[in-house]
Design a protein around this motif. Sequence first.
Motif, short mmCIF file in Angstrom:
data_model
loop_
_atom_site.label_atom_id
_atom_site.label_comp_id
_atom_site.label_asym_id
_atom_site.label_seq_id
_atom_site.Cartn_x
_atom_site.Cartn_y
_atom_site.Cartn_z
N PHE A 135 -2.72 -39.89 1.77
CA PHE A 135 -2.75 -38.55 1.01
C PHE A 135 -3.13 -38.97 -0.25
O PHE A 135 -3.71 -38.41 -0.91
N ASP A 136 -2.49 -39.90 -1.06
CA ASP A 136 -2.48 -40.41 -2.35
C ASP A 136 -3.91 -40.48 -2.58
O ASP A 136 -4.39 -40.15 -3.61
N GLN B 90 -10.07 -36.49 -5.41
CA GLN B 90 -10.40 -35.08 -5.55
C GLN B 90 -9.89 -34.76 -7.03
O GLN B 90 -10.24 -33.58 -7.23
N ARG C 189 -6.57 -39.39 -0.86
CA ARG C 189 -7.42 -38.34 -0.94
C ARG C 189 -7.17 -37.72 -2.21
O ARG C 189 -8.07 -36.96 -2.80
N TRP C 190 -6.08 -37.53 -2.51
CA TRP C 190 -5.64 -36.62 -3.75
C TRP C 190 -6.30 -37.16 -5.04
O TRP C 190 -6.86 -36.62 -5.85
#
Length: 88
Positions: A13-14, A20, A16-17
């Motif tokens: 998640f980190d 982006q 991908r964040w």
Amino acid sequence: MPEHEQDDQEREFDLRWADQAEQKEPSARARMLAARWKENPPGPVPFRADPEHVARQHRRSGWVSTAIVLGCVAGVIVLLGYINFRTY
């Protein structure tokens, strides 16, 4: 859920964040070089060598290395044949 799987999901998640993000901060090395070059810019350096020279050298070295490898293989085959011939 096991702890290591949860850590992997949080890390994914980190990542991908972070990917982006609209703006990315330059690395410490990039910031250091930018600051150094602002005061003392580097001189001109040719990007690549003469393409003819590089192509000629690369072609030659490819054949030389192929000949060396094939010569070594032939030498091992001859040596093994000689050893096998002497045992009979």
